[in-house]
Structure formats: structure tokens, C-alpha cells
Design an enzyme around this catalytic site. Sequence first.
Site, short mmCIF file in Angstrom:
data_model
loop_
_atom_site.label_atom_id
_atom_site.label_comp_id
_atom_site.label_asym_id
_atom_site.label_seq_id
_atom_site.Cartn_x
_atom_site.Cartn_y
_atom_site.Cartn_z
N PHE A 100 46.33 40.01 38.95
CA PHE A 100 45.45 38.91 39.37
C PHE A 100 45.59 37.75 38.38
O PHE A 100 45.98 37.96 37.23
CB PHE A 100 44.01 39.42 39.41
CG PHE A 100 43.03 38.40 39.90
CD1 PHE A 100 43.08 37.94 41.20
CD2 PHE A 100 42.07 37.87 39.05
CE1 PHE A 100 42.19 36.99 41.65
CE2 PHE A 100 41.18 36.92 39.49
CZ PHE A 100 41.23 36.47 40.79
N ASP A 101 45.27 36.52 38.81
CA ASP A 101 45.55 35.37 37.95
C ASP A 101 44.83 35.39 36.60
O ASP A 101 45.43 35.06 35.58
CB ASP A 101 45.35 34.02 38.69
CG ASP A 101 43.95 33.85 39.27
OD1 ASP A 101 43.17 34.81 39.24
OD2 ASP A 101 43.65 32.75 39.76
N TYR A 106 16.34 42.97 24.83
CA TYR A 106 17.66 42.66 24.25
C TYR A 106 18.50 43.92 24.10
O TYR A 106 19.69 43.94 24.40
CB TYR A 106 17.47 42.00 22.87
CG TYR A 106 18.75 41.50 22.26
CD1 TYR A 106 19.18 40.19 22.49
CD2 TYR A 106 19.54 42.33 21.46
CE1 TYR A 106 20.36 39.72 21.94
CE2 TYR A 106 20.73 41.86 20.92
CZ TYR A 106 21.14 40.57 21.16
OH TYR A 106 22.30 40.11 20.62
N LYS A 136 32.45 41.04 43.58
CA LYS A 136 33.12 41.45 44.81
C LYS A 136 32.37 42.65 45.41
O LYS A 136 31.34 42.49 46.02
CB LYS A 136 34.59 41.80 44.55
CG LYS A 136 35.55 40.63 44.36
CD LYS A 136 35.25 39.65 43.29
CE LYS A 136 36.34 38.67 42.98
NZ LYS A 136 37.12 38.98 41.79
N HIS A 153 45.93 25.61 38.67
CA HIS A 153 45.45 25.45 40.05
C HIS A 153 44.00 24.99 40.14
O HIS A 153 43.62 24.32 41.09
CB HIS A 153 45.63 26.75 40.85
CG HIS A 153 45.00 27.95 40.23
ND1 HIS A 153 45.46 28.53 39.06
CD2 HIS A 153 43.92 28.69 40.59
CE1 HIS A 153 44.71 29.57 38.75
NE2 HIS A 153 43.76 29.69 39.67
N ASP A 171 42.05 47.56 37.82
CA ASP A 171 41.37 46.29 38.02
C ASP A 171 40.67 46.47 39.37
O ASP A 171 41.30 46.46 40.41
CB ASP A 171 42.40 45.15 38.04
CG ASP A 171 41.76 43.80 38.19
OD1 ASP A 171 40.53 43.73 38.34
OD2 ASP A 171 42.50 42.80 38.16
N ALA A 231 37.92 45.22 41.29
CA ALA A 231 37.00 44.35 42.02
C ALA A 231 36.71 44.85 43.45
O ALA A 231 35.57 44.82 43.89
CB ALA A 231 37.56 42.93 42.06
C1 LIG Z 1 37.96 38.30 40.83
C2 LIG Z 1 38.92 39.18 40.20
C3 LIG Z 1 39.02 39.24 38.81
C4 LIG Z 1 38.22 38.35 37.89
O1 LIG Z 1 36.87 38.50 38.05
P1 LIG Z 1 35.82 37.31 37.86
O2 LIG Z 1 34.53 37.95 38.12
O3 LIG Z 1 36.17 36.23 38.84
O4 LIG Z 1 35.95 36.83 36.45
C5 LIG Z 1 39.93 40.12 38.28
N1 LIG Z 1 40.71 40.87 39.06
C6 LIG Z 1 40.64 40.84 40.40
C7 LIG Z 1 41.50 41.72 41.23
C8 LIG Z 1 39.75 39.99 41.02
O5 LIG Z 1 39.70 39.92 42.36
#
Ligand SMILES: *Cc1c(COP(=O)(O)O)cnc(C)c1O
Length: 460
Positions: A125-126, A73, A259, A450, A216, A218
Site C-alpha cells: 500500500f502507498d 490517560y 476500514k 499524488h 497489513d 485494513a
Molecule cells: C488505508 C490503508 C493503510 C493506511 O491506513 P490509514 O488509516 O489510512 O493511515 C495501510 N494499508 C492498507 C492496505 C490500507 O488500505
Amino acid sequence: MEKMPFAEPWRIKMVEHIKMLSKEEREHKIKEADFNLFNLSAEDVYIDLITDSGTSAMSDRQWSALMLGDEAYAGSKSFKKMKNKITELLGFPYIIPTHQGRAAENVLFSALVKEGSVVPGNAHFDTTKGHIEFRKGICVDCTIDEASDPSVYHPFKGNLDPQKLENTIQKYGVENIPLVVLTVTCNTGGGQPVSMENIRKISEICKKHKIKLIFDSARFSENAYFIKTRETGYENKTIKEIVKEMFSYADGMTMSAKKDAIINMGGFIALNSQELFRECCTFNIIFEGYITYGGMSGRDMEALAVGLEEGTDYNYLHTRISQVAYLGEQLKKAGIPLLEPFGGHAIYVDALKFLPHIPQTQYPAQVLGVELYIEAGVRGVEIGTVLADRDPITRAERPPKMELLRLAIPRRVYTNNHIDMIVWGLKQVWNRRDKCKGLKITWEAPIMRHFTATFCINEK
Ligand SMILES: *Cc1c(COP(=O)(O)O)cnc(C)c1O
């Protein structure tokens, strides 16, 4: 002399069976799914390009790393391994694991974003936008103008316009801007990279105004690949050197490890500031889990550490990004309108040019996605008016400048024969494009519609 071809730096050890339904069956399935591709059963999809997130193939090294998972843990060996790898590759000393990227956003923004906060960025990003708007903050898109014209070539369409950023800071006041989010590569903008020169410039502006710069991240290593292959001065640097330099300009990062860390589930926050780290830890414990696992199992943290190493390997990146480009080139040859230059993880089909007779309020990119599924069992995803959602205040539709169908390619999963099948399917739709009809929303959620909206054919 003929140029030596380039082949994958891996071979296939295990296969997963997939099946193709008949066209009639697919027509039935998509109607049952209310014309929302998210509602389809994955087994009814032949080639799944809805996302490259969490859908990549792990390596034998990653699978064997799973067995080393320490599920303690607190203070597990696996956490330390992951933390050390992140610090080694990306440079940040403070690491917080989360169950995925949006969870990292939730934790970090709980500490940073309040009602009325303004967060400039390059096409958020969304989920990022969702977490900011959910807190009644405002996202201001400061991407360079070239990014919104699909046919204009610019090597770094993810770049944030320094002048737009300065103007936004002037307009809203430094005190209302807790952070700038720079997305590398810019997913919403078409998987487009940000140049090192731009990163440096944005970082200078943020430092000058004492605003935090958060990446951000990914697809940070795909971004590094584009810097290596497109930006002068970087051609002889390794991916790992470029990555290190990129992050040296940031105060911190959120990561969706689904990613570029090539795992199925996981994420993290990485920071330079101990103070912010401590603040985030509290939120992490509330939302995610104790600070040395944060929603991840020990085995997943092991696989993440290995995945980060593999994901920053040049040969791997070259194969991956070349496969995406191969899809783009085949489609381009067929005359299909695309966003250019091609993205790192996906090809974006320009639905406004593909289906000019369908107005944006009838969701042409969604129509294209539905038609491609019917034609070849290929599932893409709409990046257009449905995704853009309604204005949080006026509730009016806000059609974006670009209306795209994204075909995201999972890492190390499909062969180029699959790519040829995608091309064939889209060509069939192209040949009968005049007959495609628009869609109408019959139900939608108040935010992030969406994923769950239902549609019917717009007969008008
Ligand atoms: C996928 C993504 C996120 C969110 O990540 P999740 O693992 O799907 O929650 C945030 N920003 C970008 C640029 C992404 O491609």
C-alpha cells in the site's frame, strides 16, 4: 420459484444532506483545484468515492458506545475492552493502539526496518511503501503475475507468488529481510483477496527462513468473505472462524481501523512477540501517545470494539460486497473496461483501455477521475502513474502495469440509487472519451506526490 432478494440488515436512522453543483460550477471547481481531486472541497462533491477509509457510517450501537468512553490517560476501561475484543477475534495477545493505520506502520517499522532492509510483499500500500522507502528500505512486489492483467480472472489476485518470494530471499539474503508484508485484501492490486492456501504457504516460507510475517489488515474481514465464498473447504465456516485462522499464520498485524472496523479514525498493531511489543511501545510513546491510548480517545476505542464485531458479520459483509459488485456489473454491461474480478471495497476502471490515446506519462486515470467529477460530481481516485511516484534513486517516472481509477464505496453510506448515478456519469464520459485530453504535472512533492501535485491540461 423466484429467488428471495437480499436486503440490508439495517435501516437508516439519520441522514446527511448532500448537494449537487451544476456542471459549469464543477468545471470551475476542478480547475481551481489544479485538477487534483484531493484539492476539492468535500462539499463540492456529490458522491464521494475517494476512499472507503474513515468514511463509513457507524451504527447506533457504536454511537452509544462513544458515551462509555473512559478517557483515563493510562489503563482505561475502553482500552481493555478494545484489546479484549481484538484478542478474542484475531488471536494476538499484545495490542498497541495508534491514531490510524500508517501510524501503526511508522511504529512497527521503526522497530523492524533499517537502511537497506528489503521488504517483500503483495503490492505494498502507498503509506506502507512510503514508510519503508523513507527509511531507505526497498519494497519488492512479489504478487502473482495474473494480478497485473485486468482482464484475467483469478479468484485470489492478491496472492503472493511463493517462488518470487523464495527468489527475493535468495537474491537479497535472509539477514536483510526483517519482514514480509501481506496485505489482505490487496488494496493497490485492486481490493483483491489472498487465499487461505496462499497465506499458509507464505507463512511456511517465512517460518522456514525465520522471517516475520506481518499482515497489513485494513480489509481482513472482506478478505475472509472472499475465502468463504470462493475457496473450497470454507463455505460452511463462519467469517469469525476464517478470520481467526487467517491470523493464526501471522506474527503480527497493522490495522487501519478506518476500514473494516467501521470507525472514522483509529488503528492498532497486534503482535505475538512480547519482545517486539516492548520495542514498539517505546516508539509508540514517542510518536503516538501512551501505550493504552496511542493517539485514540477512549470513546473511539469503544466504537472500534463494537465495529470489529459488526464488521465480521456475514450479512453485513454480504450486503457491502454485493453493492460493490452491483456497481461493477452495471458498468460492465455498459461496456466499460474494468479490473476483474471486482474488488471487495472498490471498482477499478481500466484507464488504459478507457483512454488508449492518452500515454501513461499524461496520467489517463487522473484524467478519467477529473472527467467523472465534471460529469456527475462523483469523486474517485487515481491508482496509476501519479500514485506510483518517481523512482527514489533515479527520480524517473515509473508507470505501473495497470492504470486505474478507483471508485471506493464507503460502508453503509450510499444507496443503490447513488450507484446508478455513478454508472450514468461514467457512461457519459465513455461516450465522449475520444475528446478527453491528457494532463501535465506543474508541481509535485518529493514523496507521495499524488496528495498535493498540481496539474494543467496537456494541450499537445
Ligand atoms: C488505508 C490503508 C493503510 C493506511 O491506513 P490509514 O488509516 O489510512 O493511515 C495501510 N494499508 C492498507 C492496505 C490500507 O488500505
